[in-house]
Write a protein that holds these residues in place. Structure first.
Motif, PDB file in Angstrom:
ATOM      1  N   PRO A 167      37.860  44.820  43.030  1.00  0.00           N
ATOM      2  CA  PRO A 167      37.471  46.190  42.655  1.00  0.00           C
ATOM      3  C   PRO A 167      37.305  47.133  43.836  1.00  0.00           C
ATOM      4  O   PRO A 167      37.322  48.351  43.661  1.00  0.00           O
ATOM      5  CB  PRO A 167      36.139  45.981  41.927  1.00  0.00           C
ATOM      6  CG  PRO A 167      35.595  44.705  42.478  1.00  0.00           C
ATOM      7  CD  PRO A 167      36.801  43.840  42.718  1.00  0.00           C
ATOM      8  N   ASN A 168      37.164  46.585  45.046  1.00  0.00           N
ATOM      9  CA  ASN A 168      36.952  47.433  46.216  1.00  0.00           C
ATOM     10  C   ASN A 168      38.216  47.641  47.051  1.00  0.00           C
ATOM     11  O   ASN A 168      38.162  48.274  48.102  1.00  0.00           O
ATOM     12  CB  ASN A 168      35.853  46.837  47.094  1.00  0.00           C
ATOM     13  CG  ASN A 168      34.505  46.844  46.396  1.00  0.00           C
ATOM     14  OD1 ASN A 168      34.147  47.819  45.743  1.00  0.00           O
ATOM     15  ND2 ASN A 168      33.770  45.750  46.510  1.00  0.00           N
ATOM     16  N   SER A 169      39.344  47.099  46.573  1.00  0.00           N
ATOM     17  CA  SER A 169      40.600  47.234  47.300  1.00  0.00           C
ATOM     18  C   SER A 169      41.494  48.264  46.616  1.00  0.00           C
ATOM     19  O   SER A 169      41.829  48.124  45.437  1.00  0.00           O
ATOM     20  CB  SER A 169      41.321  45.885  47.363  1.00  0.00           C
ATOM     21  OG  SER A 169      42.644  46.045  47.825  1.00  0.00           O
ATOM     22  N   ALA A 170      41.904  49.277  47.357  1.00  0.00           N
ATOM     23  CA  ALA A 170      42.773  50.315  46.799  1.00  0.00           C
ATOM     24  C   ALA A 170      44.095  49.723  46.327  1.00  0.00           C
ATOM     25  O   ALA A 170      44.700  50.207  45.365  1.00  0.00           O
ATOM     26  CB  ALA A 170      43.024  51.401  47.839  1.00  0.00           C
ATOM     27  N   GLU A 171      44.570  48.666  46.999  1.00  0.00           N
ATOM     28  CA  GLU A 171      45.840  48.057  46.625  1.00  0.00           C
ATOM     29  C   GLU A 171      45.806  47.500  45.200  1.00  0.00           C
ATOM     30  O   GLU A 171      46.805  47.522  44.488  1.00  0.00           O
ATOM     31  CB  GLU A 171      46.215  46.954  47.609  1.00  0.00           C
ATOM     32  CG  GLU A 171      46.663  47.474  48.972  1.00  0.00           C
ATOM     33  CD  GLU A 171      47.260  46.376  49.830  1.00  0.00           C
ATOM     34  OE1 GLU A 171      47.131  45.199  49.441  1.00  0.00           O
ATOM     35  OE2 GLU A 171      47.854  46.698  50.863  1.00  0.00           O
ATOM     36  N   SER A 172      44.657  46.985  44.781  1.00  0.00           N
ATOM     37  CA  SER A 172      44.559  46.412  43.439  1.00  0.00           C
ATOM     38  C   SER A 172      44.841  47.447  42.358  1.00  0.00           C
ATOM     39  O   SER A 172      45.295  47.104  41.256  1.00  0.00           O
ATOM     40  CB  SER A 172      43.161  45.804  43.221  1.00  0.00           C
ATOM     41  OG  SER A 172      43.023  44.595  43.933  1.00  0.00           O
ATOM     42  N   TYR A 173      44.574  48.709  42.656  1.00  0.00           N
ATOM     43  CA  TYR A 173      44.691  49.752  41.643  1.00  0.00           C
ATOM     44  C   TYR A 173      46.123  50.255  41.461  1.00  0.00           C
ATOM     45  O   TYR A 173      46.392  51.021  40.538  1.00  0.00           O
ATOM     46  CB  TYR A 173      43.760  50.914  41.986  1.00  0.00           C
ATOM     47  CG  TYR A 173      42.306  50.544  41.812  1.00  0.00           C
ATOM     48  CD1 TYR A 173      41.641  50.803  40.627  1.00  0.00           C
ATOM     49  CD2 TYR A 173      41.610  49.898  42.824  1.00  0.00           C
ATOM     50  CE1 TYR A 173      40.311  50.438  40.452  1.00  0.00           C
ATOM     51  CE2 TYR A 173      40.283  49.522  42.668  1.00  0.00           C
ATOM     52  CZ  TYR A 173      39.646  49.790  41.479  1.00  0.00           C
ATOM     53  OH  TYR A 173      38.336  49.411  41.305  1.00  0.00           O
ATOM     54  N   ILE A 174      47.037  49.778  42.315  1.00  0.00           N
ATOM     55  CA  ILE A 174      48.431  50.167  42.151  1.00  0.00           C
ATOM     56  C   ILE A 174      48.980  49.637  40.842  1.00  0.00           C
ATOM     57  O   ILE A 174      49.918  50.192  40.268  1.00  0.00           O
ATOM     58  CB  ILE A 174      49.270  49.661  43.350  1.00  0.00           C
ATOM     59  CG1 ILE A 174      48.803  50.358  44.629  1.00  0.00           C
ATOM     60  CG2 ILE A 174      50.757  49.924  43.134  1.00  0.00           C
ATOM     61  CD1 ILE A 174      49.513  49.889  45.882  1.00  0.00           C
TER      62      ILE A 174
END
Length: 400
Positions: A167-174
């Motif tokens: 949840p704290n990694s911007a990459e996960s939201y891609i």
């Protein structure tokens, strides 16, 4: 694009598929829905050992639950055809995927997740916002999603349950860029109704409708929204969010938006609706303020229903009331030649009667600014009929 970039996008796509398919199932924690025409799931965010955002005098989890329960009670009291399902009714921790399971297993028509916003080192931010699922288009929106999704860190097996989502990694939201949400238009419409009520009914600063990657909305297979009621990090807002008047106002705004959404869905599917509209659920003291002190109730004269002509007659339904209204009632907004018909215990007010559908449609457009929720209905030989059947019959007769 480099080989490294190709592989990176491929891994992220696989992560997306994992979240779509890999969420475990478990029994409902609040029971299944009874047979009703409409099912709404109300989700009070956070709870138990997850306090959510923390203010000077309160915790987010308690504000969320207070407003969620008040909203549910409003619906239960006024909508006999609606089943309300809660993800929690007390201070307990419910995992994010379990909340979505409750909605999915209940075959819900709507999912409303209630939250409270916060900004670190900011004691002046104000207002309410409503969110739908999608790719965050700004860093600020991404931060809201990160904060709400960080709930999974309270779960010991979150890496397995959420297929490695961080949840704290911007990459996960891609992953949310790959999504095609078939309920998006309905979710955005409900979100816009909520913001309208927050602005007008609750007198809150309008922070708009936004999109971001919320896991709790991702796993829900129905129109879904996440509401941020206000800022617990702002002292003035926190006091409002913890007051009886504040929570009642916010719950009432959500309830009115829900009624409008439900009615529009019924009209779209069935051509008519029996839902009592928001203007007929008075705010506290509204009736006392609107009723002239010098005029006894029995002396008020309402616009009488008129005798229906034979054949099909189209009308514009502008509002519904639990009682006849005086001709100068402010809810009629100065319209003349307004009629009403009785349906059960309700008085339903109409305007612009004509056998010509096109004429009534033009009239409806002319009063849209005054009555944004108005819609066309039809009668045949004095009896209400399905609007789609009436339009088809009108077209058939016109083409002869």
């Amino acid at each position: 694009m480099s080989r490294f970039s190709d592989m990176r996008l491929y891994r992220l796509y696989i992560l997306y598929i994992g979240i779509c398919l890999g969420l475990p199932t478990s029994p409902l924690c609040s029971g299944t829905a009874e047979a009703k025409d409409f099912v709404v799931v109300i989700d009070a965010g956070h709870g138990g050992h997850d306090p959510g955002a923390i203010g000077k005098i309160s915790k987010e989890k308690n504000i969320n639950l207070n407003v969620a329960l008040k909203l549910g009670k409003q619906i239960e009291k006024n909508c006999q055809d609606v089943k309300v399902v809660y993800t929690r009714t007390r201070d307990v921790f419910i995992p994010l995927d379990r909340r979505a399971e409750i909605a999915n297993n209940a075959k819900a028509d709507l999912f409303i997740s209630v939250h409270t916003n916060a900004l670190a080192n900011n004691r002046t931010a104000k207002g309410a916002s409503t969110w739908t699922l999608g790719l965050a288009k700004s860093d600020a929106n991404l931060e809201v999603a990160k904060r709400e999704n960080s709930v999974i860190l309270y779960e010991s097996d979150y890496k397995m349950r959420y297929a490695g989502f961080n949840p704290n990694s911007a990459e996960s939201y891609i992953i949310f860029e790959f999504m095609q949400d078939k309920y998006m238009s309905q979710s955005v419409y409900l979100a816009s109704l909520v913001q309208k009520q927050f602005r007008h009914t609750c007198n809150r600063a309008d922070r708009g409708v936004h999109q971001a990657g919320f896991l709790v909305l991702k796993a829900s297979v129905m129109p879904s929204i996440l509401v941020e009621l206000g800022f617990i990090s702002t002292p003035e807002e926190e006091r409002f969010l913890n007051s009886e008047a504040g929570t009642t106002s916010l719950a009432n705004g959500l309830f009115r938006a829900f009624l409008t959404y439900k009615r529009e869905q019924e009209i779209r599917l069935n051509g008519s609706s029996h839902t009592i509209m928001p203007e007929d659920i008075p705010a506290p003291e509204e009736e006392k303020e609107n009723r002239p002190a010098h005029t006894p109730r029995k002396e008020e004269k309402a616009a009488p229903p008129k005798t229906e002509s034979t054949g099909i007659v189209f009308k514009i339904q502008i509002l519904t009331s639990s009682r006849p209204l005086p001709p100068n009632d402010k809810r009629l907004k100065g319209l003349k030649d307004v009629e009403y018909y009785k349906e059960g215990r309700l008085c339903k007010y109409t305007y612009g009667a004509s056998p010509d559908y096109n004429k009534v449609l033009r009239t409806k457009r002319s009063i849209t600014a005054q009555f944004k929720d108005a819609f066309i209905i039809a009668f045949k030989d004095g009896k209400k009929m399905n609007i789609n059947a009436a339009i088809n019959e009108f077209k058939t007769q016109r083409n002869k």
